[in-house]
Enzyme design. Sequence first.
Site, PDB file in Angstrom:
ATOM      1  N   GLU A   7      -3.010  10.970 -10.805  1.00  0.00           N
ATOM      2  CA  GLU A   7      -2.101  10.695 -12.128  1.00  0.00           C
ATOM      3  C   GLU A   7      -0.935  11.594 -11.952  1.00  0.00           C
ATOM      4  O   GLU A   7      -0.132  11.948 -13.179  1.00  0.00           O
ATOM      5  CB  GLU A   7      -2.775  10.755 -13.358  1.00  0.00           C
ATOM      6  CG  GLU A   7      -4.127   9.935 -13.399  1.00  0.00           C
ATOM      7  CD  GLU A   7      -4.366   9.070 -14.455  1.00  0.00           C
ATOM      8  OE1 GLU A   7      -3.532   9.390 -15.605  1.00  0.00           O
ATOM      9  OE2 GLU A   7      -5.533   8.809 -14.742  1.00  0.00           O
ATOM     10  N   PRO A  48      -2.223   2.932   0.506  1.00  0.00           N
ATOM     11  CA  PRO A  48      -2.363   3.832   1.425  1.00  0.00           C
ATOM     12  C   PRO A  48      -1.069   4.641   1.701  1.00  0.00           C
ATOM     13  O   PRO A  48      -1.108   5.854   2.215  1.00  0.00           O
ATOM     14  CB  PRO A  48      -2.780   3.137   2.630  1.00  0.00           C
ATOM     15  CG  PRO A  48      -3.338   1.563   1.948  1.00  0.00           C
ATOM     16  CD  PRO A  48      -2.596   1.610   0.827  1.00  0.00           C
TER      17      PRO A  48
END
Length: 387
Positions: free
Chosen positions: A363, A128
Amino acid sequence: MNLELTDEQRLISETAREFVDREVVDRARDNDRAEKFDRELASMLGDMGYLGAPVAEAHGGRGLDHVSYGLIVEQIGRGDSAARTVVSVQTSLVCGSIERWGTAEQKQRWLPRLCSGEALGCFGLTEPDTGSDAASLRTRAEPSDGGWVLNGQKMWISLGNFAEVALIFAQTEPGSGPKGLACFLVPTDSAGFSSQEIHGKLGLRASDTASLALDGVEVPEDAMLGGIGDGFKVAMSALDSGRYSVAAGCVGICDGCVASSVSYATERRQFGVPIARFQLVQELIADMIVKRDAARLLVWRAGMLKDEGKPSTIETSIAKLYATESAVECANAAIQVHGGSGYVDDHPVERYLRDARVTTLYEGTSQIQKLIIGRDATGISAFLPYE
Ligand code: CAA
């Protein structure tokens, strides 16, 4: 220099194209509408050998070269980015990491099942509060009798609700940054491991996305992939392949945008002629073709370097940056060619735009790729706070 594919690579690409047209394209819209993760399709990808294409045959893969892997991923990306995400995560992030860093026992335990699609895996790096600054992750690994206890949370984890094994990156020594990170192979049925679905996404609605919680998960010593302090390298080497795979999938989106736009523009008539007759429509299509071809060549370059065993991190970042941004631009332009028809899901182009949008984020964002490329060019790191 030879830019020609081999006969075998051409055949692999053609086989993947036929598979995608036959099995993937028709499911994509329904799964997207229903926000359904298609586990059956994931198994079919395994049956085709698309979930471990570059993994050695001895471990259940197909032992293909990286250019061939990229060609397969391009085709699947053209059909459905949710299916492409399964291939990228399973093959590049999970199988690739186990093959590169795993012990003989770890490879034997997981790779055949993952390559066949019998089991799925996920890559638990992001948290998070930890995205681009991956080394600052907070999930904690503490030694216990004969193993480790893991506590923490992971976020935005593709396949997280369906995976049988999760690569969990955790800090063994708080305050030590990347040097204290370790990676663990965690069976998702371990006590204290739970996952939750994330909904409301702009795109990739048929892709499973999860938040993970690790609440006192106990793993044995031999669950560690690599050694203490290798975790960051496991993650970065996985992303060298994952970014390549995302880039290849985005070439597929660009190609799908070209095909759909050419088809629509030559059929749709306005002012008494096909709209392809108009120069401004041809400009939109020509720009898409230039971006698709440039992105494809950048992907092939990165793939060839990987096949030659040469460093490819920078070339992979260049390919990922360019292909993902191009996919967004091509999808946006393709909707423009389709007009109102492109705004609904009768054509794939609106889904292409929604699905492409995340590829400039996950990514490694486009900004992270630029900082990697800029650091290589100048020799000066613009990352904080490690320099
Ligand atoms: N391969 C192997 N080792 C590598 C490497 C690579 N490609 N890149 C770096 N390393 C090693 C370095 O050699 C160094 O080792 P030493 O200390 O022994 O020299 C160590 O890792 C640390 O290197 P750096 O301090 O230079 O780290 P960096 O600057 O390369 O990394 C960063 C900084 C580029 C910002 C990196 O944190 C990064 O890429 N961040 C983005 C994170 C990211 O892409 N997250 C995506 C989440 S996964 C996901 O999205 C999947 C999903 O399921 C949706």
